[in-house]
Design a protein around this motif. Structure first.
Motif, mmCIF file in Angstrom:
data_model
loop_
_atom_site.group_PDB
_atom_site.id
_atom_site.type_symbol
_atom_site.label_atom_id
_atom_site.label_comp_id
_atom_site.label_asym_id
_atom_site.label_seq_id
_atom_site.Cartn_x
_atom_site.Cartn_y
_atom_site.Cartn_z
ATOM 1 N N ILE A 310 35.115 16.508 39.820
ATOM 2 C CA ILE A 310 35.193 18.093 39.731
ATOM 3 C C ILE A 310 33.652 18.374 39.508
ATOM 4 O O ILE A 310 32.858 18.435 39.120
ATOM 5 N N GLY A 311 33.050 18.555 40.821
ATOM 6 C CA GLY A 311 31.474 19.141 41.064
ATOM 7 C C GLY A 311 30.654 17.794 41.102
ATOM 8 O O GLY A 311 29.685 17.731 40.769
ATOM 9 N N THR A 312 31.067 17.034 41.525
ATOM 10 C CA THR A 312 30.068 15.934 41.659
ATOM 11 C C THR A 312 30.041 15.416 43.232
ATOM 12 O O THR A 312 31.268 15.086 43.621
ATOM 13 N N ARG A 313 29.011 14.665 42.634
ATOM 14 C CA ARG A 313 28.598 14.262 44.550
ATOM 15 C C ARG A 313 28.852 12.680 44.582
ATOM 16 O O ARG A 313 28.605 12.035 45.632
ATOM 17 N N TYR A 314 29.127 11.993 43.788
ATOM 18 C CA TYR A 314 29.118 10.227 43.442
ATOM 19 C C TYR A 314 28.307 10.180 43.705
ATOM 20 O O TYR A 314 28.299 9.097 44.522
ATOM 21 N N GLU A 315 26.742 10.062 43.606
ATOM 22 C CA GLU A 315 26.088 9.516 43.291
ATOM 23 C C GLU A 315 25.739 8.055 43.669
ATOM 24 O O GLU A 315 27.091 7.254 41.845
ATOM 25 N N ASP A 316 25.121 6.608 43.224
ATOM 26 C CA ASP A 316 25.871 5.201 43.255
ATOM 27 C C ASP A 316 25.575 4.774 41.509
ATOM 28 O O ASP A 316 25.776 3.672 41.150
ATOM 29 N N PHE A 317 24.722 5.955 40.571
ATOM 30 C CA PHE A 317 24.659 5.188 39.322
ATOM 31 C C PHE A 317 25.770 5.824 38.820
ATOM 32 O O PHE A 317 26.451 5.424 37.648
ATOM 33 N N THR A 318 26.574 6.756 39.093
ATOM 34 C CA THR A 318 28.174 7.672 38.904
ATOM 35 C C THR A 318 29.051 6.274 38.631
ATOM 36 O O THR A 318 29.903 6.338 38.088
ATOM 37 N N THR A 319 28.703 6.045 40.405
ATOM 38 C CA THR A 319 30.363 5.121 40.907
ATOM 39 C C THR A 319 29.775 3.705 40.582
ATOM 40 O O THR A 319 30.248 2.651 40.656
ATOM 41 N N ALA A 320 29.049 3.048 39.692
ATOM 42 C CA ALA A 320 28.005 1.954 39.445
ATOM 43 C C ALA A 320 28.159 1.207 40.766
ATOM 44 O O ALA A 320 28.376 -0.223 40.727
ATOM 45 N N SER A 321 27.328 1.874 41.741
ATOM 46 C CA SER A 321 27.184 0.735 43.251
ATOM 47 C C SER A 321 28.782 0.769 43.642
ATOM 48 O O SER A 321 28.737 -0.341 44.415
ATOM 49 N N ARG A 322 29.577 1.520 43.417
ATOM 50 C CA ARG A 322 30.983 1.308 43.950
ATOM 51 C C ARG A 322 31.641 -0.147 43.099
ATOM 52 O O ARG A 322 32.215 -1.006 43.996
ATOM 53 N N THR A 323 31.433 0.145 41.515
ATOM 54 C CA THR A 323 31.793 -1.275 40.721
ATOM 55 C C THR A 323 32.410 -0.808 39.658
ATOM 56 O O THR A 323 33.684 -1.602 39.511
ATOM 57 N N ALA A 324 32.904 0.735 39.895
ATOM 58 C CA ALA A 324 33.164 1.079 38.680
ATOM 59 C C ALA A 324 34.686 1.481 38.855
ATOM 60 O O ALA A 324 35.751 1.102 37.757
ATOM 61 N N PHE A 325 35.285 1.317 40.121
ATOM 62 C CA PHE A 325 36.640 2.349 39.946
ATOM 63 C C PHE A 325 37.408 0.408 40.253
ATOM 64 O O PHE A 325 37.733 0.151 41.441
ATOM 65 N N GLN A 326 38.274 -0.453 39.532
ATOM 66 C CA GLN A 326 38.481 -1.375 40.135
ATOM 67 C C GLN A 326 40.019 -1.095 39.982
ATOM 68 O O GLN A 326 41.081 -2.511 40.376
#
Length: 643
Positions: A310-326
């Motif tokens: 909601i209202g996020t641009r998914y910056e790399d700190f947010t996604t843990a450089s795309r390791t967050a979603f496993q």
């Protein structure tokens, strides 16, 4: 059509003084001056143009466009951005500069505004439109392009760029600029370059152009079909998690977010820009997410089968450089006023709408849905684990120098819930994101989209200006390390000149603590991050004596009141008392700097997450080789999410 004979600069000032932002939140309507004032440093280019216009109206129409004096062009833009964020993008300042270095000094500020999607209006002066006296002092000459000037460097970092080569172009330039400033999707830096001869040129200005004009912030409704589709995915989810971004604040959607979370039991994790969307101690508040996040957020996001962004641009700190979603089955439902963000991460349902309006509809559409009792127990357990981790970090007792954890905890405790903490760069933003405990939507202001060293004091001054203008009674406390302080502390002088009570906690750790820690983790052994004397034999700054820097005395020399917190057994209590003493000072008494030393070798609690900074694959340094092994392990966990 009635008209007035005015110079281009006079027309700009008079036009801006009559522009209003109108915003509708529920049944409440807000009408504010879009540009409540203008900053400026004068030199050739604007002294006889914008400078003359501001001086003229200061005498003739005092309230039309108040002028504010700054000490650095970049810092003036930072003030405008700080003001804009605290007013939730309804207002910002304009900045006028001379040509050449005065203009190009604003480029970093423009990039910061645009990256953060915050409005700022910039008027860099330019060379002569007629080219009669070319080349003038500070003019860039290109052998291959006569129409290129220094100001062309603003193009990639501005959301709107124009150059008024002829006075008649002023009308479209200003109207387009205002459109962008007040657009929630397009907003950022608006740069309108003004050749110095054009600034002083006289033209007939239609009264229609100068009349009061309203710019309504667009808050689009969600499509019903999108809400139905989003609700279907939410009802089917076993482990949903909300990631709230700064768009929740700008949509004034905090109450609807809380209602949605409480009705469904879906926990909320937040980005840097969204801290404060939910009270830190709410049972469904997981805290920060991603590389600088809490273990609670990261544990639940790791296993989530549905992410509701909601209202996020998914910056790399947010996604843990795309390791967050496993979770291999993870899907994304994104609510965002910008389609660019709503479609990210292969969103199965992109809801392009105002966050508050979308949540109102979504609350109705998912009525009756709640997460399972087992999931609720996991949420509770992970939150309790993280809360205890922060409690323990705040309770550390390192002496004679405190850890940064202790400093954050002491300042947090000494401040009131409605006060605002301001930061931007170094190790502080990450540690604040993890641990700062907020119970007010306006209580946290960390510029992390551009993470610009030197933003802190100038941006904090912009926040304080906004607080004073809306009379909300908040103290603004800037937290800044010595590295960022040395980059830009000039606006302390501005605060002195205007008697603005800005509180700054200046943490002296003799170097760049953040990059030092990152360098060490990447096998580069804190190279080039310490403030030390040069060892000429090895040409190294790593092992010499500490530099005899006295930043407390520096701040005093600028006119600020300084409270020194000495190392020792009572250092924590002394720091808390210093913050309380500063808060007790009356408004109008000027800036207060609290100087305290820290031990930069003491880390914050782990986020159990990662940030992708490439490590050299081949190295003769054992430290780099070991770091690469860790890096390769994390790279294997990255997920190539599309979009």
């Amino acid at each position: 059509m009635a008209s007035q004979k005015l110079s281009v600069s006079q027309a700009i000032v008079k036009f801006l003084g009559n522009q209003y932002t109108v915003d509708q939140i529920g049944n409440e309507t807000f009408r504010e001056r879009t540009i409540p004032g203008m900053f400026g440093i004068f030199g050739h280019g604007n002294v006889a143009g914008m400078g003359q216009a501001l001086r003229q109206y200061q005498e003739l129409e005092t309230d039309l466009m108040p002028y504010y004096q700054g000490r650095n062009e970049q810092a003036q833009v930072h003030q405008a951005v700080g003001y804009a964020r605290h007013t939730r993008r309804r207002q910002t300042f304009a900045v006028t500069t001379s040509i050449g270095p005065g203009a190009s000094n604003m480029v970093t500020g423009a990039a910061l505004a645009t990256t953060n999607r915050l409005p700022a209006l910039l008027f860099p002066s330019d060379q002569f439109a007629t080219r009669t006296p070319d080349p003038v002092l500070q003019q860039l000459e290109r052998f291959d392009a006569g129409d290129v000037t220094v100001n062309d460097i603003f193009r990639p970092v501005s959301r709107y760029f124009d150059r008024v080569w002829r006075p008649e172009q002023l009308f479209s330039a200003m109207l387009n600029g205002m459109r962008v400033l007040t657009d929630p999707v397009e907003t950022g830096a608006v740069t309108i370059a003004l050749p110095q001869d054009v600034q002083a040129e006289v033209i007939d200005i239609p009264e229609e152009f100068l009349a009061p004009r309203e710019w309504r912030i667009r808050r689009p409704e969600a499509e019903d079909s999108d809400i139905v589709a989003a609700a279907q995915f939410i009802r089917a989810a076993k482990k949903p998690v909300i990631i709230a971004g700064g768009g929740v604040h700008y949509a004034f959607a905090q109450d609807e977010l809380k209602r949605f979370a409480e009705a469904t039991g879906i926990p909320v994790a937040y980005t840097q820009a969204a801290v404060g969307v939910m009270d830190w101690d709410h049972e469904l508040c997981l805290g920060a997410v991603g590389s600088t996040g809490s273990t609670a957020s990261n544990a639940l996001v790791r296993e989530a089968d549905l992410i509701i962004g909601i209202g996020t641009r998914y910056e790399d700190f947010t996604t843990a450089s795309r390791t967050a979603f496993q979770n291999p089955q993870v899907k994304f439902v994104n609510i965002n006023v910008a389609s660019f963000d709503a479609y990210k991460n292969s969103s199965v349902v992109p809801v392009v709408a105002d966050a508050r309006k979308a949540l109102i509809k979504l609350n109705e559409a998912v009525s009756g849905f709640t997460v399972s009792a087992e999931e609720a127990r996991e949420i509770k357990a992970e939150k309790e684990r993280w809360d205890k981790t922060v409690d323990d970090a705040f309770a550390e007792c390192h002496r004679p120098l405190m850890s940064q954890n202790e400093i954050i905890g002491a300042v947090n405790e000494a401040m009131d819930e409605r006060d605002v903490v301001v930061c931007a760069a170094g190790s502080l933003p990450g540690d604040l994101h993890k641990m700062w405990r907020v119970k007010d939507a306006y209580g946290y202001h960390v510029e992390y989209a551009y993470s610009c060293m030197g933003y802190e004091i100038s941006g904090g001054l912009g926040v304080k200006r906004a607080s004073l203008d809306v009379k909300d009674g908040r103290d603004v406390v800037v937290m800044v390390g010595d590295g960022s302080y040395l980059m830009m502390h000039t606006e302390l002088v501005t605060a002195v000149a205007e008697g603005i009570k800005l509180i700054t906690v200046l943490i002296q750790n003799h170097g760049y603590a953040s990059i030092g820690a990152l360098s060490e983790s990447l096998g580069s052994q804190r190279f080039g991050t310490k403030y030390r004397k040069l060892d000429e034999a090895t040409h190294s700054f790593d092992h010499g004596d500490k530099l005899p820097i006295d930043l407390a005395t520096n701040a005093e020399s600028l006119g600020a009141r300084v409270i020194r917190v000495a190392p020792g057994e009572s250092v924590r209590e002394d720091l808390m008392n210093a913050v309380k003493e500063a808060k007790a000072a009356p408004e109008g008494s000027g800036p207060i700097v609290i100087h305290v030393e820290s031990d930069p070798m003491l880390d914050a609690p782990s986020s159990e997450s990662w940030w992708d900074v490439p490590v050299t694959a081949e190295s003769e340094l054992d430290s780099t080789a070991e770091a690469y092994k860790t890096y390769a392990g994390w790279k294997a966990a990255q997920r190539p999410l599309l979009g």
